[in-house]
Scaffold this active site. Structure first.
Site, mmCIF file in Angstrom:
data_model
loop_
_atom_site.group_PDB
_atom_site.id
_atom_site.type_symbol
_atom_site.label_atom_id
_atom_site.label_comp_id
_atom_site.label_asym_id
_atom_site.label_seq_id
_atom_site.Cartn_x
_atom_site.Cartn_y
_atom_site.Cartn_z
ATOM 1 C CG HIS A 21 -0.468 -0.067 2.521
ATOM 2 N ND1 HIS A 21 0.380 0.891 3.019
ATOM 3 C CD2 HIS A 21 -0.631 -0.975 3.516
ATOM 4 C CE1 HIS A 21 0.696 0.597 4.258
ATOM 5 N NE2 HIS A 21 0.112 -0.539 4.582
ATOM 6 C CG HIS A 24 4.053 -1.361 2.413
ATOM 7 N ND1 HIS A 24 2.829 -1.923 2.101
ATOM 8 C CD2 HIS A 24 4.268 -1.656 3.703
ATOM 9 C CE1 HIS A 24 2.350 -2.534 3.164
ATOM 10 N NE2 HIS A 24 3.207 -2.383 4.149
ATOM 11 C CB CYS A 131 0.371 -7.861 19.183
ATOM 12 S SG CYS A 131 -0.371 -7.091 17.723
ATOM 13 C CB CYS A 134 3.357 -5.986 16.607
ATOM 14 S SG CYS A 134 2.423 -4.503 16.862
ATOM 15 C CB CYS A 148 -1.518 -4.385 20.131
ATOM 16 S SG CYS A 148 -0.553 -3.487 18.920
ATOM 17 C CG HIS A 151 -1.926 -4.615 14.793
ATOM 18 N ND1 HIS A 151 -0.647 -4.378 15.230
ATOM 19 C CD2 HIS A 151 -1.863 -4.644 13.441
ATOM 20 C CE1 HIS A 151 0.159 -4.264 14.194
ATOM 21 N NE2 HIS A 151 -0.536 -4.425 13.099
ATOM 22 C CE LYS A 297 -2.793 2.497 12.590
ATOM 23 N NZ LYS A 297 -2.498 1.645 13.660
ATOM 24 C CE LYS A 300 -6.972 -6.324 3.544
ATOM 25 N NZ LYS A 300 -6.749 -7.756 3.620
#
Ligand code: MSP
Length: 474
Positions: A21, A24, A131, A134, A148, A151, A297, A300
């Site tokens: 995405h 990256h 997690c 991570c 977390c 996430h 943020k 998805k």
């Protein structure tokens, strides 16, 4: 980084649980700018640009299962998507690293065995909350609302198992001394301060193996465990120099680029491993900020994950580079306002560089003059301001300098009003403009490579002809 003889730049190796995405793409584009810039400054043979994919671990195994594929099949597929995306975005990596490469497995096993033989690894019982997003254990004080914070939709799992541990606590003071003594740097300064205070607060040993994760590299001395995916991954930077022919002398890396989310691994754990192995430490570990999209943020579940190829289709690869890199200060957190992309694109590229190229090329075309000789006089050196910006890890500032230079140039043309001039007077002006355009093309090489190449082609062509617009207005 002034009298540098070689330049080795890395991006994180990205997880292959999903397609690339824009997050990256951001780090990878910036790394590409650095790689191209140093190729221009110290020669292509002296630059090594590494990127790749991180393919082991529980998260990847789970994603493969969800997709109904064997892990290897699945990682082959997603890793290929990364390579294709980078190809389409004109990313000029020198080597694409995959942690499932058999040579990597062998080298990581050798390196870990060495650390074990030196007495820095021991076995103990571990109990903690993990997690999977991570791929790390989280401590009580990191947990927010039972999850977390990075996430929040992923449930933490309670894990209790026998693990092998790395003596990070014992090594942390050495890493700190080397950081404070300037043997390696963590940048920006605010991140360095954070890392120092975190180390001073006290460090625990870290677990470096798993018994419950089959998709990984077996420990060489106990194959009932696989190597913790983060340890496997960090080694990529070093093993690449051993795998790729002729790159051995590139270690240590000059620049490890990443976002702040994974700085901890790169600024402490990585150095501790290298110290035990008697390897040199990377010169600079640079953590840029984390960005949001229109204030949110990317996730998805929010449906706001942006595919960099969609933006490249709209703005072109150079347009994408420009918009991403110039949107906020490199190093700080930031926000991308996709709604403002059109405006920025039109102002700086279509009406800026693009229009300047068209205007001057048109005047040259109308003059019927041959500019071959004057094109050879172009001063192809890098402006000090760009050198300084790149030295300070501010590609966004370099772009701002170039944008201002284009505006100055525009202003100058406006004042000169060459359309009112004729014959010798007109040619005299145009003969000043053409080398200036070639200088602009030169300094754009790393930032807008396609535009730079087209400008160079246009203004070295002798009988210059106005091209189709470089950037179509949105
Ligand atoms: N596999 C590990 C890295 C191992 S390196 C030895 C990993 N992979 S990741 O796919 O999650 O990539 C994280 C990196 O992606 C960040 O450090 C950053 O470079 C980039 N980014 C992902 N989302 C981003 C933003 N929203 N903002 C800025 N950078 C982003 O962690």
């Amino acid at each position: 980084m002034s009298n540098m003889k070689k330049f080795y730049v890395t991006t994180p190796i990205y997880y292959v649980n999903d397609r690339p995405h824009i997050g990256h793409a951001y780090t990878t584009l910036v790394a590409d700018v650095f790689a191209r810039y140093y190729r221009q400054m110290i020669g292509a043979d002296n630059v090594f640009f590494l990127t790749g994919t991180d393919e082991h671990g529980a998260k990847i195994a789970q994603a493969a299962k969800k997709n109904g594929l064997e892990p290897q099949e699945f990682v082959d597929k997603v890793s290929e998507q990364y390579q294709q995306t980078w190809g389409k975005l004109d990313i000029t990596y020198d080597y694409f690293f995959r942690t499932t490469h058999p040579d990597h497995t062998r080298i990581v096993q050798e390196l870990l065995q060495k650390i074990y033989d030196k007495g820095y690894i021991y076995k103990a019982q571990y109990k903690g909350l993990y997690c999977i997003g991570c791929e790390k254990y989280v401590t009580e004080n990191e947990i927010v609302n039972g999850r977390c914070p990075d996430h929040p939709t992923t449930e933490l799992t309670q894990q209790e198992e026998e693990n092998y541990f790395f003596k990070l606590k014992e090594l942390a003071p050495q890493v700190l001394a080397k950081l404070e003594g300037g043997e390696f740097s963590v940048l920006p300064d605010s991140r360095r301060t954070e890392i120092i205070s975190k180390i001073q607060h006290g460090i625990n040993d870290i677990s470096i193996s798993r018994t419950g994760v089959e998709w990984g590299i077996p420990l060489p001395w106990d194959d009932s465990h696989t190597i913790y995916v983060w340890i496997d991954a960090l080694f990529n930077y070093l093993t690449a120099t051993k795998i790729v022919e002729g790159k051995e002398s590139f270690w240590p890396a000059n620049l490890h680029l990443m976002a702040k989310d994974i700085l901890w691994f790169h600024a402490l754990i990585w150095e501790a491993l290298l110290i035990v192995l008697d390897e040199k430490l990377p010169t600079v570990v640079f953590a840029h900020g984390f960005f949001t999209i229109d204030g949110q943020k990317m996730s998805k579940s929010l449906g706001n994950v942006i595919d960099p190829l969609d933006l490249a289709a709209k703005y072109g690869t150079d347009g994408l580079r420009y918009l991403l890199i110039s949107s906020f200060s490199f190093g700080n957190d930031g926000d991308f306002s996709v709604a403002q992309f059109d405006e920025k694109f039109n102002a700086d590229l279509a009406n800026g560089i693009g229009n300047l190229v068209s205007r001057i090329a048109k005047l040259c075309e109308n003059s019927g003059h041959d500019f071959t000789a004057v094109a050879r006089t172009a001063n192809l050196v890098m402006d000090e301001e760009i050198v300084a910006a790149m030295k300070n890890f501010r590609p966004d500032e370099a772009l701002r300098f170039i944008r201002d230079m284009v505006q100055e140039f525009d202003k100058q043309i406006h004042e000169d009003a060459p359309w009112k001039l004729q014959d010798a007077q007109l040619i005299e002006k145009l003969e000043l403009y053409v080398p200036r355009m070639l200088h602009l093309s030169h300094i754009l090489t790393a930032f807008l490579p396609d535009t730079s190449a087209r400008m160079s082609e246009i203004f070295t062509s002798g009988k210059i002809v106005k091209p189709a617009p470089l950037f179509e207005r949105k």
